[in-house]
Design an enzyme around this catalytic site. Structure first.
Site, PDB file in Angstrom:
ATOM      1  CB  CYS A  10     -44.602  -5.591 -83.224  1.00 40.60           C
ATOM      2  SG  CYS A  10     -45.145  -5.903 -84.918  1.00 40.60           S
ATOM      3  NE  ARG A  31     -41.610  -9.456 -78.979  1.00 39.72           N
ATOM      4  CZ  ARG A  31     -41.972 -10.628 -78.493  1.00 39.72           C
ATOM      5  NH1 ARG A  31     -41.171 -11.276 -77.679  1.00 39.72           N
ATOM      6  NH2 ARG A  31     -43.110 -11.176 -78.825  1.00 39.72           N
ATOM      7  CD1 TRP A  41     -40.463  -8.275 -88.685  1.00 43.39           C
ATOM      8  CD2 TRP A  41     -42.531  -9.064 -88.975  1.00 43.39           C
ATOM      9  NE1 TRP A  41     -40.387  -9.312 -89.592  1.00 43.39           N
ATOM     10  CE2 TRP A  41     -41.650  -9.809 -89.795  1.00 43.39           C
ATOM     11  CE3 TRP A  41     -43.887  -9.384 -88.998  1.00 43.39           C
ATOM     12  CZ2 TRP A  41     -42.088 -10.845 -90.606  1.00 43.39           C
ATOM     13  CZ3 TRP A  41     -44.323 -10.413 -89.816  1.00 43.39           C
ATOM     14  CH2 TRP A  41     -43.428 -11.134 -90.612  1.00 43.39           C
ATOM     15  CG  ASN A  67     -47.203  -6.790 -80.666  1.00 41.44           C
ATOM     16  OD1 ASN A  67     -46.974  -5.742 -81.234  1.00 41.44           O
ATOM     17  ND2 ASN A  67     -46.469  -7.247 -79.663  1.00 41.44           N
ATOM     18  N   GLY A  68     -50.120  -8.622 -83.668  1.00 40.63           N
ATOM     19  CA  GLY A  68     -51.075  -9.605 -84.164  1.00 40.63           C
ATOM     20  C   GLY A  68     -51.656  -9.183 -85.495  1.00 40.63           C
ATOM     21  CD  GLU A 100     -31.004 -24.491 -86.685  1.00 39.16           C
ATOM     22  OE1 GLU A 100     -30.719 -23.451 -86.057  1.00 39.16           O
ATOM     23  OE2 GLU A 100     -32.131 -24.678 -87.192  1.00 39.16           O
ATOM     24  CE  LYS A 155     -29.597 -20.633 -86.039  1.00 39.94           C
ATOM     25  NZ  LYS A 155     -30.936 -20.866 -86.619  1.00 39.94           N
ATOM     26  CD  GLU A 181     -32.799 -18.122 -89.223  1.00 39.10           C
ATOM     27  OE1 GLU A 181     -33.938 -18.082 -88.730  1.00 39.10           O
ATOM     28  OE2 GLU A 181     -31.808 -18.596 -88.623  1.00 39.10           O
ATOM     29  CG  HIS A 191     -32.845 -40.225-105.728  1.00 35.31           C
ATOM     30  ND1 HIS A 191     -33.099 -41.260-106.608  1.00 35.31           N
ATOM     31  CD2 HIS A 191     -32.369 -40.811-104.601  1.00 35.31           C
ATOM     32  CE1 HIS A 191     -32.817 -42.412-106.043  1.00 35.31           C
ATOM     33  NE2 HIS A 191     -32.365 -42.164-104.816  1.00 35.31           N
ATOM     34  CE  LYS A 223     -34.814 -15.327 -80.143  1.00 29.87           C
ATOM     35  NZ  LYS A 223     -33.760 -16.187 -80.695  1.00 29.87           N
TER      36      LYS A 223
END
Length: 605
Positions: free
Chosen positions: A2, A27, A75, A101-102, A482, A486, A489, A505, A600
């Site tokens: 946050c 964030r 967040w 935050n946390g 990656e 992307k 996301e 397989h 973020k």
């Protein structure tokens, strides 16, 4: 994850805090709030709102004056987004306000005790526990009230606290979640990210875990949670406020993709040593004798940083001939790993504050391991905890998903691999070859970016896909991982990445016309193996988009990228797939810079 921002001084505080929240909104963004006071005020005034910062701004009254305040954009970890769960949180007597935050791990236990004592909770958050504990403390100073409360807490926090009876100060504390002080002229700032500060001051102090600070308009002091005074020397932030502007682009992601040629040039600048066909990485704190004693390299990161670490491990093995592998830091720290004194551990984090990576570093240090940091933010927690390391110099990255920082991190690993290789057995000619390849990268990235219109057209062809497969072999597999991430996301399209060799397989069962495959097909010694994988997909009527150094006849479409050295090709092959994900998300109308449910900098477990 946050965002925290606070101010104490003589200016009208509400506009400053709202501006700071706008800069931190990347964030976290499900709700926001602000609380203010002043020496002449009789109490605290608060406004909160579910939604974005603009929703909060619409609720702030025209007459909302004060000179001290704290604000937050959230967040969610505890409780769904709502006005009640938004920060700040006030105590029952309206005297104490806190932003946090946390995660408080023992919040349920503490909450139950407070409820038994008659405390009525207004939110579902763990943070509100802190507010009531501080308010109920019998200590005489705000600092001591906060210290007493933190002794009861298990978990992570970055907090800022105000108290109506101590209107001349803000008290802050850190344990596992970043807190940065901004030092002004007869005014002080606090934030969880320098992005909220650089418009007003570039002189900052970053708190360490277990450290607290008291901010007054004309002074600040730092000390431990045990009460011992600490020495804090301000440093100058290298980024300016303009670095956080959109610069004429429609989104930060597009801006940051377009900045990659300059960003790569920046990470290379001043580091190449042509005389000895090597590079200078002075911050490693690792001399030649120690480097030759390394028997293994273990790279730790999360998400995009983990993928960069996978490419980095391949570079180290191929150039330095040291066994190397990468592992998610979130898994490593929980499996009681064997820590080998001959292993070099490398911690990768864009922010330098990623909690899982930081916790892994701290555990490794406790066990006597040598740890290097590869981070973007100077002075961040991982940079301070590590024995040495290198900065990737990507510049500020505001979009939640990483593009230029990923690319620069991989280039930084190429530099590290070259450095280690030349100390060991890499020849002068091979060193020169890699240096020439590195110097080509900025220009070749520019070439790829010039093909954006063609990639945009391809994005329109594939934007209706409900799911996509990404495949690559050896060097190409981390690129596939990656690229898959992307797409997930920012477009919310389901995507999976597999080694191309693993198709037969199991994953071939999924292949059909409705499931397109993106194939990484470099022109290297595995070219024919990769072409065989394309044959297998076409035999099952699968659509193929290839990223290759020349047209692939078995593919429905090919994005052609410039050829570099085999070892460096993954850096270039990821660039067009950033643009592909961007334009697919754009075609679907997604909120590209702020994808749902993500933040973020992940500073919680």
């Amino acid at each position: 994850m946050c965002g925290i921002v606070g101010y104490i001084g003589k200016r009208d505080v509400a506009p400053l805090l709202l501006e700071g929240l706008q800069r931190l909104e990347y964030r976290g963004y499900d709700s926001a709030g602000i609380v203010i006071t002043s020496p002449k005020s009789t109490g605290l005034k608060m406004v909160k709102a579910k939604g974005r910062v603009r929703d909060l701004e619409a609720r702030v009254p025209k007459r909302f004056a004060g000179t001290t305040g704290i604000a937050h954009t959230r967040w969610a970890t505890h409780g769904a987004p709502s006005d009640e769960n938004a920060h700040p949180h006030l105590s029952a007597d309206n005297k104490v306000a806190i932003v946090h935050n946390g995660i408080i791990d023992n919040a349920s236990e503490l909450r139950a005790k407070l409820v038994a004592d008659g405390v009525v909770f207004l939110s579902e958050t763990d943070t509100e526990v802190l507010t009531h504990l501080i308010a109920r403390s019998q200590a005489e100073t705000l600092e001591e009230k906060v210290r007493q409360t933190l002794k009861l807490i298990e978990g992570t926090y970055g907090i800022a606290v105000m108290h109506a009876d101590f209107a001349d100060r803000i008290v802050v504390a850190r344990n596992g979640s970043p807190v940065v002080l901004g030092i002004g002229e007869k005014e002080m700032f606090v934030a969880s990210d320098v992005a909220a500060l650089v418009a007003h001051t570039r002189q900052v102090v970053t708190l360490d875990d277990g450290e607290m600070a008291t901010l007054k308009a004309d002074d600040f002091r730092t000390y431990t949670t045990e009460g011992s005074t600490t020495t804090a020397t301000p440093t100058t932030v290298e980024w300016e406020a303009e670095s956080y502007d959109m610069g004429g682009h429609d989104t930060y992601m597009h801006k940051e993709i377009s900045e990659q040629p300059e960003a790569v040039d920046r990470v290379l600048r001043g580091r190449i040593d042509d005389r000895f066909s090597t590079v200078h990485l002075g911050g490693l704190n690792l001399d030649a004798r120690e480097a030759r004693g390394i028997r293994r390299v273990k790279i730790l990161g999360c998400g995009t940083s983990y993928h960069a670490g996978l490419i980095g491990a391949g570079l180290i093995e191929s150039l330095a001939r040291i066994p190397a592998d990468a592992e998610p830091a979130s898994e490593f720290r929980y499996r009681n790993p064997v820590v080998d004194p001959d292993t070099l551990y490398v911690a990768v984090s864009q922010s330098g504050e990623t909690y899982d990576v930081l916790a892994a570093v701290q555990e490794l240090k406790r066990k006597g391991a040598r740890v290097l940091g590869v981070v973007n933010v100077v002075g961040s927690a991982i940079a301070r905890e590590a024995d040495g390391g290198t900065y990737v110099h990507a510049g500020p990255e505001v979009c939640v998903v990483s593009t230029k920082c990923f690319t620069n991190t991989v280039v930084a690993f190429a530099l590290l691999a070259l450095h280690l290789g030349r100390i060991r057995d890499l020849s002068v000619s091979d060193g020169k070859r890699i240096i020439e390849g590195l110097r080509k990268l900025p220009g070749q990235i520019s070439e790829i970016l010039e093909t954006e219109d063609e990639i945009k057209k391809l994005a329109a062809e594939y934007a209706d896909a409900k799911s996509m497969m990404f495949i690559g072999r050896v060097r190409g597999y981390p690129v596939a991982l990656e690229a898959s991430l992307k797409l997930k996301e920012i477009s919310y399209i389901h995507a999976e990445a597999y080694p191309a060799s693993e198709l037969k397989h199991g994953p071939l069962a999924l292949i059909e016309p409705a499931l397109p495959t993106v194939a990484i097909v470099p022109n290297d010694d595995l070219l024919e193996k990769n072409r065989a994988a394309l044959e297998e997909i076409k035999a099952r009527s699968g659509r193929i988009l290839a990223v290759a150094h020349r047209e692939q006849e078995k593919a429905d479409h090919t994005i052609v990228v410039p050829k570099n050295e085999d070892e460096l090709d993954p850096i270039l092959m990821g660039i067009p797939l950033q643009l592909l994900a961007y334009h697919m998300a754009l075609a679907l109308g997604r909120d590209i810079d702020k994808p749902r449910n993500l933040a973020k900098s992940v500073t919680v477990e």
